[in-house]
Design a protein around this motif. Structure first.
Motif, PDB file in Angstrom:
ATOM      1  N   GLY A  74       0.832  -1.049  -0.080  1.00  0.00           N
ATOM      2  CA  GLY A  74       0.095   0.039   0.044  1.00  0.00           C
ATOM      3  C   GLY A  74       0.591   1.212  -0.132  1.00  0.00           C
ATOM      4  O   GLY A  74       0.682   2.276  -0.847  1.00  0.00           O
ATOM      5  N   ALA A  75       1.885   1.265   0.925  1.00  0.00           N
ATOM      6  CA  ALA A  75       2.839   2.469   0.921  1.00  0.00           C
ATOM      7  C   ALA A  75       3.605   2.681  -0.552  1.00  0.00           C
ATOM      8  O   ALA A  75       3.725   3.793  -0.938  1.00  0.00           O
ATOM      9  CB  ALA A  75       3.571   2.287   2.036  1.00  0.00           C
ATOM     10  N   TYR A  76       4.281   1.403  -0.826  1.00  0.00           N
ATOM     11  CA  TYR A  76       4.829   1.472  -2.268  1.00  0.00           C
ATOM     12  C   TYR A  76       3.950   1.979  -3.366  1.00  0.00           C
ATOM     13  O   TYR A  76       4.400   2.870  -4.122  1.00  0.00           O
ATOM     14  CB  TYR A  76       5.502   0.243  -2.647  1.00  0.00           C
ATOM     15  N   GLY A  77       2.922   1.411  -3.209  1.00  0.00           N
ATOM     16  CA  GLY A  77       1.783   1.583  -4.405  1.00  0.00           C
ATOM     17  C   GLY A  77       1.651   3.409  -4.226  1.00  0.00           C
ATOM     18  O   GLY A  77       1.197   3.846  -5.404  1.00  0.00           O
ATOM     19  N   LEU A  78       1.656   4.075  -3.150  1.00  0.00           N
ATOM     20  CA  LEU A  78       1.464   5.496  -3.233  1.00  0.00           C
ATOM     21  C   LEU A  78       2.623   6.304  -3.573  1.00  0.00           C
ATOM     22  O   LEU A  78       2.722   7.329  -3.656  1.00  0.00           O
ATOM     23  CB  LEU A  78       1.116   5.742  -1.784  1.00  0.00           C
ATOM     24  N   GLY A  79       3.781   5.518  -3.775  1.00  0.00           N
ATOM     25  CA  GLY A  79       4.971   6.015  -4.126  1.00  0.00           C
ATOM     26  C   GLY A  79       5.991   6.501  -2.829  1.00  0.00           C
ATOM     27  O   GLY A  79       6.645   7.194  -2.964  1.00  0.00           O
ATOM     28  N   ALA A  80       5.856   5.608  -1.874  1.00  0.00           N
ATOM     29  CA  ALA A  80       6.637   6.039  -0.832  1.00  0.00           C
ATOM     30  C   ALA A  80       8.097   5.119  -1.069  1.00  0.00           C
ATOM     31  O   ALA A  80       7.934   4.153  -1.415  1.00  0.00           O
ATOM     32  CB  ALA A  80       5.834   5.293   0.763  1.00  0.00           C
ATOM     33  N   THR A  81       9.042   5.750  -0.556  1.00  0.00           N
ATOM     34  CA  THR A  81      10.301   4.926  -0.567  1.00  0.00           C
ATOM     35  C   THR A  81      10.429   3.887   0.423  1.00  0.00           C
ATOM     36  O   THR A  81       9.653   3.766   1.248  1.00  0.00           O
ATOM     37  CB  THR A  81      11.524   5.912  -0.467  1.00  0.00           C
ATOM     38  N   ARG A  82      11.361   3.148   0.241  1.00  0.00           N
ATOM     39  CA  ARG A  82      11.674   2.017   1.490  1.00  0.00           C
ATOM     40  C   ARG A  82      11.711   2.696   2.413  1.00  0.00           C
ATOM     41  O   ARG A  82      11.045   1.892   3.654  1.00  0.00           O
ATOM     42  CB  ARG A  82      12.942   1.163   0.778  1.00  0.00           C
ATOM     43  N   CYS A 133       3.360  -4.599 -13.444  1.00  0.00           N
ATOM     44  CA  CYS A 133       4.348  -4.210 -14.013  1.00  0.00           C
ATOM     45  C   CYS A 133       4.190  -2.473 -14.507  1.00  0.00           C
ATOM     46  O   CYS A 133       4.842  -1.908 -14.827  1.00  0.00           O
ATOM     47  CB  CYS A 133       4.455  -4.723 -15.536  1.00  0.00           C
ATOM     48  N   LEU A 134       2.852  -2.032 -14.490  1.00  0.00           N
ATOM     49  CA  LEU A 134       2.472  -0.830 -14.880  1.00  0.00           C
ATOM     50  C   LEU A 134       3.166   0.442 -13.893  1.00  0.00           C
ATOM     51  O   LEU A 134       3.197   1.608 -14.500  1.00  0.00           O
ATOM     52  CB  LEU A 134       0.974  -0.596 -15.033  1.00  0.00           C
ATOM     53  N   ASN A 135       3.174   0.075 -12.650  1.00  0.00           N
ATOM     54  CA  ASN A 135       3.632   1.172 -11.706  1.00  0.00           C
ATOM     55  C   ASN A 135       5.076   0.298 -10.985  1.00  0.00           C
ATOM     56  O   ASN A 135       5.657   0.717 -10.110  1.00  0.00           O
ATOM     57  CB  ASN A 135       2.798   1.558 -10.793  1.00  0.00           C
ATOM     58  N   ARG A 136       5.472  -0.764 -11.661  1.00  0.00           N
ATOM     59  CA  ARG A 136       6.736  -1.129 -11.363  1.00  0.00           C
ATOM     60  C   ARG A 136       6.643  -1.716  -9.772  1.00  0.00           C
ATOM     61  O   ARG A 136       7.710  -1.887  -9.192  1.00  0.00           O
ATOM     62  CB  ARG A 136       7.883  -0.240 -11.225  1.00  0.00           C
ATOM     63  N   GLU A 181       2.313   7.615 -21.361  1.00  0.00           N
ATOM     64  CA  GLU A 181       2.695   9.016 -22.157  1.00  0.00           C
ATOM     65  C   GLU A 181       4.119   8.827 -22.681  1.00  0.00           C
ATOM     66  O   GLU A 181       4.574   8.064 -23.159  1.00  0.00           O
ATOM     67  CB  GLU A 181       2.366  10.423 -21.369  1.00  0.00           C
ATOM     68  N   GLU A 182       5.093   9.826 -22.266  1.00  0.00           N
ATOM     69  CA  GLU A 182       6.161   9.622 -23.127  1.00  0.00           C
ATOM     70  C   GLU A 182       7.257   9.178 -21.914  1.00  0.00           C
ATOM     71  O   GLU A 182       8.582   8.938 -22.350  1.00  0.00           O
ATOM     72  CB  GLU A 182       6.732  11.066 -23.462  1.00  0.00           C
ATOM     73  N   LEU A 183       6.708   8.920 -20.563  1.00  0.00           N
ATOM     74  CA  LEU A 183       7.710   8.230 -19.992  1.00  0.00           C
ATOM     75  C   LEU A 183       8.107   6.759 -20.010  1.00  0.00           C
ATOM     76  O   LEU A 183       7.053   6.075 -20.064  1.00  0.00           O
ATOM     77  CB  LEU A 183       7.079   8.612 -18.581  1.00  0.00           C
ATOM     78  N   ASP A 184       9.464   6.654 -19.989  1.00  0.00           N
ATOM     79  CA  ASP A 184       9.701   5.238 -20.131  1.00  0.00           C
ATOM     80  C   ASP A 184       9.634   4.570 -18.674  1.00  0.00           C
ATOM     81  O   ASP A 184      10.455   4.910 -17.790  1.00  0.00           O
ATOM     82  CB  ASP A 184      11.125   5.101 -20.649  1.00  0.00           C
ATOM     83  N   VAL A 185       8.688   3.884 -18.325  1.00  0.00           N
ATOM     84  CA  VAL A 185       8.485   3.216 -17.114  1.00  0.00           C
ATOM     85  C   VAL A 185       9.840   2.517 -16.698  1.00  0.00           C
ATOM     86  O   VAL A 185      10.180   2.516 -15.441  1.00  0.00           O
ATOM     87  CB  VAL A 185       7.128   2.528 -16.928  1.00  0.00           C
ATOM     88  N   TYR A 186      10.330   1.739 -17.275  1.00  0.00           N
ATOM     89  CA  TYR A 186      11.445   1.047 -17.001  1.00  0.00           C
ATOM     90  C   TYR A 186      12.739   1.293 -17.466  1.00  0.00           C
ATOM     91  O   TYR A 186      13.548   0.683 -17.436  1.00  0.00           O
ATOM     92  CB  TYR A 186      10.989  -0.676 -17.571  1.00  0.00           C
ATOM     93  N   HIS A 187      12.891   2.506 -17.554  1.00  0.00           N
ATOM     94  CA  HIS A 187      14.227   3.187 -17.930  1.00  0.00           C
ATOM     95  C   HIS A 187      14.983   2.854 -16.730  1.00  0.00           C
ATOM     96  O   HIS A 187      14.435   3.283 -15.525  1.00  0.00           O
ATOM     97  CB  HIS A 187      13.998   4.594 -18.327  1.00  0.00           C
ATOM     98  N   PRO A 188      16.150   2.527 -17.048  1.00  0.00           N
ATOM     99  CA  PRO A 188      17.037   2.193 -15.808  1.00  0.00           C
ATOM    100  C   PRO A 188      17.294   3.393 -14.789  1.00  0.00           C
ATOM    101  O   PRO A 188      17.383   3.288 -13.566  1.00  0.00           O
ATOM    102  CB  PRO A 188      18.548   1.708 -16.320  1.00  0.00           C
ATOM    103  N   GLN A 197      14.896   5.646 -14.261  1.00  0.00           N
ATOM    104  CA  GLN A 197      13.702   5.978 -13.982  1.00  0.00           C
ATOM    105  C   GLN A 197      13.268   5.658 -12.500  1.00  0.00           C
ATOM    106  O   GLN A 197      13.274   4.754 -12.079  1.00  0.00           O
ATOM    107  CB  GLN A 197      12.431   5.313 -14.612  1.00  0.00           C
ATOM    108  N   ASP A 198      13.119   6.891 -11.564  1.00  0.00           N
ATOM    109  CA  ASP A 198      12.815   6.604 -10.160  1.00  0.00           C
ATOM    110  C   ASP A 198      11.437   5.988  -9.991  1.00  0.00           C
ATOM    111  O   ASP A 198      10.348   6.807 -10.693  1.00  0.00           O
ATOM    112  CB  ASP A 198      13.048   8.042  -9.366  1.00  0.00           C
ATOM    113  N   VAL A 199      11.226   5.191  -8.990  1.00  0.00           N
ATOM    114  CA  VAL A 199       9.704   4.651  -8.895  1.00  0.00           C
ATOM    115  C   VAL A 199       8.713   5.759  -8.177  1.00  0.00           C
ATOM    116  O   VAL A 199       7.690   5.609  -8.120  1.00  0.00           O
ATOM    117  CB  VAL A 199       9.647   3.269  -8.502  1.00  0.00           C
ATOM    118  N   VAL A 200       9.377   6.514  -7.478  1.00  0.00           N
ATOM    119  CA  VAL A 200       8.924   7.256  -6.266  1.00  0.00           C
ATOM    120  C   VAL A 200       7.852   8.141  -7.173  1.00  0.00           C
ATOM    121  O   VAL A 200       6.523   8.377  -7.139  1.00  0.00           O
ATOM    122  CB  VAL A 200       9.647   8.109  -5.484  1.00  0.00           C
ATOM    123  N   PRO A 201       8.246   8.779  -8.253  1.00  0.00           N
ATOM    124  CA  PRO A 201       7.432   9.793  -8.998  1.00  0.00           C
ATOM    125  C   PRO A 201       6.663   9.200  -9.906  1.00  0.00           C
ATOM    126  O   PRO A 201       5.323   9.391 -10.116  1.00  0.00           O
ATOM    127  CB  PRO A 201       8.286  10.815  -9.807  1.00  0.00           C
TER     128      PRO A 201
END
Lengths: 461, 299
Positions: free
Chosen positions: A346-354, B96-99, B116-123, B125-129
């Motif tokens: 749930g937290a990861y899915g919201l974009g939380a870091t580890r 896979c769609l939000n890693r 859109e133009e963002l490559d999700v699995y680009h090395p 690419q930060d998963v947080v944004p």
């Protein structure tokens, strides 16, 4: 043949009855139409037979062992000359010891004729007793076995009876711990009451000075005896606090690393290694503290101009903290692992870091369990003896300075009870009062810890 | 649902060609069928205004391949349902769609996934944004052991989406309103989120997700732990949310897929068998396997 041999033979015989019972069940099954006609599996019939034959025989043996010596010695004493019977109790005991020695090792020089006669009588009584025991056991065994054999039928509800027996066995095992605890509590309690008859409770609880030396003779120099336990508890508290300051962050972070960051290969290697720390005997920690850490702290302190006593609370606390790390890390690791993966997702899915996930979701969710673990670790620290005996010193200073030597409750109990002691002086009895206090404190801590852990458990079930 | 008719009609032309791809009947029994008889995806996997585009995606768990060469678009403001028997890879694909699969060490993803133009699995690419733009709602309601307010405020807090406390209050209220939970919880915002009923918890999780203002919401069987009434509420909510968000939903319930989605994708043993307008998939499936599944012959 002594009791242990009788016991072994009996145990072997009883084990045989298991096969006898199973054989009987198989026979019964054949007679009534196969195994399926039996109420229970044949092994249950075997266990039932062993149970029925075993329990009464063992009870008989135990009773015999308890009362055998008492009855025989009574009988011997009554036959002794009138002069001996009129002696005080402890002298009579001495004479009986001599008789029994004579019976076992033969007559020595200086043995009175009546003693030799009594010794012979004792020997013959003992032999008779043993023969009677064997005869009783054998006949009891045979009677029960035959009765069980005859009464056993395909309808005998062997399984439920064996299960019931097993339940009782489990109950007995469980109650051993309870009875032992009760026994300890009472023995400590009664001695403590004796102590509080000579030293008032308020002095013990609130007194600021501890010097348990009592003058034995009225003209003796030194020590009128002061039994204020505050310095001891302050010392215990100081050392435990230092230990927890080391163990809680280190243990918790180790647990977080192991459960959240470490790869499985690392985890499976590091976790057992960390738990090896828990397997090191505390006496080894003790001399590590006294011979390595304490001098190191003293020298380092000297370099920066601090005066550190060679036995310091800091050394003992540091080493105790290291000792407790696996305790904290192992318990915390368990509760952190018990936090459902779905919460992390749930937290990861919201974009939380580890680290955000761990700090804000995992740790708060695991907190009650972690607190429970820490409280258990605290009671461990408070009760720890060996390290503080070796590294913390004996001087009952009332100080908050970790560089000074302090003493703890457990250290004082050890020093009070080592060596020859008189059990009617407050000095010795104070050990029991200290023990009682310590026991109460750790009991309360454990209870609170269990409550917290229990509350936590309910959360995810 | 009417709102979204336009993208679907536009998709029609784009996918017209793939509609005509000739299908061979599976040679073996579909239940024991191998990958060989699945073949190319039929229907119309592409959208004219794609929000997310996936091309030739393969997913591996260690040596085992879980997804084979899946290409699919999710159009803007479209609801795409993914159905299929257990273990067919639909959840894996969704994650896979939000890693979200990053948390599984042995999981490897090949192919191209774009937001859109963002490559999700680009090395780099930060998963947080990325996850702030592609939110996720899970199978089991998983509110944090915090208050209702803090649950919703969690995302805005970690992403720093507000400046004043009143802004945060507003975000929380709006999100709860959009998740149609506000009326039920406005008087107890500071009581624990775990004290709500299952359906309320799931709506709380949806509110928590939309509080970050994502563009895409992934839903992994969001109603499988809920009763029919709570399910109906969530389904209503999905229709409402699709006005503002793009939604990909994995579901085991074919009725649910039929009710909430514009297009439906049928997965079978790691392959995307058929994608089409939902109505079409359920009334006139083109692939034998799809037909077998929706008529309840296996799965």
């Amino acid at each position: 043949m002594d009791f242990s041999q009788i016991f072994m033979v009996m145990a072997a015989t009883i084990a045989m009855t298991f096969f006898l019972g199973r054989y009987r069940a198989l026979k019964l099954g054949q007679a009534t139409g196969g195994r399926k006609s039996l109420n229970s599996l044949p092994t249950y019939y075997g266990s039932l037979m062993a149970m029925w034959c075993g329990i009464p025989c063992f009870i008989l043996l135990a009773l015999w062992m308890m009362f055998d010596d008492v009855i025989i010695s009574q009988a011997i004493m009554q036959e002794l000359p009138q002069a001996v019977l009129e002696l005080p109790t402890n002298e009579r005991g001495l004479i009986f010891n001599m008789i029994s020695n004579t019976a076992e090792n033969g007559a020595r020089a200086g043995a009175e004729p009546y003693m030799v006669a009594a010794a012979e009588r004792l020997q013959s009584l003992r032999e008779t007793s043993q023969l009677t025991l064997i005869a009783c056991l054998a006949s009891l065994f045979l009677v029960i076995m035959l009765v069980v054999w005859a009464k056993m039928s395909a309808k005998t509800r062997a399984r439920s009876q064996v299960e019931k027996g097993f339940k009782w066995l489990l109950l007995i095992c469980a109650s051993i711990a309870i009875f032992t605890t009760a026994g300890i509590v009472f023995s400590v309690l009664f001695e403590s009451i004796r102590f509080f008859q000579s030293v008032p409770l308020t002095e013990f609880l609130f007194g600021l000075e501890w010097s348990p030396q009592m003058a034995i003779r009225s003209d003796q120099v030194g020590g009128s005896g002061a039994f204020g336990a505050v310095p001891l508890f302050a010392g215990t508290l100081l050392i435990s606090a230092i230990a927890m300051v080391i163990a809680v962050p280190a243990g918790l972070m180790a647990a977080i690393y192991l459960s959240e960051y470490a790869r499985p290969a690392v985890r499976s290697a590091v976790k057992p290694l960390l738990e090896v720390l828990a397997g090191i005997p505390t006496v080894v920690y003790g001399f590590f503290a006294a011979l390595t850490v304490a001098p190191f702290i003293r020298d380092t302190g000297g370099l920066i101009g601090l005066s550190v006593s060679s036995e310091s609370a800091l050394a003992a606390g540091l080493v105790m903290g290291i000792m407790i790390i696996p305790f904290v890390s192992s318990l915390s690791d368990d509760v952190i692992n018990a936090v459902p993966q779905s919460l992390r997702d749930g937290a990861y899915g919201l974009g939380a870091t580890r680290s955000e996930t761990i700090k804000q979701v995992v740790i708060p969710a695991a907190l009650p369990g972690i607190v429970g673990g820490i409280l258990l670790a605290v009671s461990r620290a408070i009760g720890e003896t060996m390290i503080v005996v070796m590294a913390a010193g004996l001087a009952a200073n009332l100080t908050a300075n970790p560089l000074e030597s302090v003493t703890t409750v457990t250290v004082q109990i050890v020093t009070l009870l080592v060596g020859d002691q008189e059990f009617n002086s407050p000095k010795t009895l104070s050990a029991f009062a200290l023990g009682l206090m310590l026991f109460t404190i750790t009991l309360v801590l454990n209870y609170v810890a269990l409550l917290v852990v229990k509350k936590y458990r309910e959360q995810y079930e | 649902m009417q709102v979204v008719n336009t993208p679907i009609q536009e998709n029609e032309k784009l996918n017209a060609k793939s509609d005509k791809v000739a299908r061979e009947k599976p040679k073996t029994d579909p239940i024991n069928g191998s990958h060989a008889n699945v073949g190319e995806t039929v229907g119309k996997p592409f959208a004219k205004h794609p929000k997310m585009t996936m091309r030739n995606v393969d997913v591996f768990y260690g040596d085992k391949q879980a997804i084979y060469d899946v290409s699919l678009d999710i159009g803007k403001h479209e609801v795409v349902a993914m159905i299929g028997p257990s273990g067919c890879g639909k959840s894996t694909f969704l994650r896979c769609l939000n890693r979200m699969n990053d948390t599984i060490d042995i999981c490897k993803v090949k192919g191209e996934i774009k937001l859109e133009e963002l490559d999700v699995y680009h090395p780099k690419q930060d998963v947080v944004p990325l996850r702030a733009r592609v939110g996720m709602v899970f199978q089991k309601p998983n509110p944090f052991p915090k208050s209702i307010y803090d649950n919703v405020a969690y995302g805005p807090r970690i992403h720093g989406l507000f400046e004043r406390k009143t802004d945060l209050d507003e975000i929380v209220e709006n999100s709860l309103r959009r998740a149609s939970l506000w009326e039920e919880v406005k008087d107890r915002l500071h009581s624990p989120g775990t004290g709500l009923s299952g359906g309320q918890q799931q709506r709380l999780c949806i509110a928590r997700t939309i509080a970050v203002s994502p563009e895409v919401i992934l839903m992994d069987e969001p109603c499988s732990a809920l009763d029919p009434i709570a399910t109906a509420k969530i389904e209503e909510l999905i229709a409402e949310l699709s006005k503002k968000f793009t939604i990909a939903i994995v579901t085991h319930s074919m009725q649910q897929a039929a009710r909430v989605s514009h297009r439906t994708a049928y997965f079978h043993m790691g392959k995307l068998v058929e994608v089409n307008d939902t109505k079409r998939v359920f009334t006139n499936p083109q692939h034998k396997l799809t037909e077998a599944y929706i008529t309840g012959r296996f799965g």
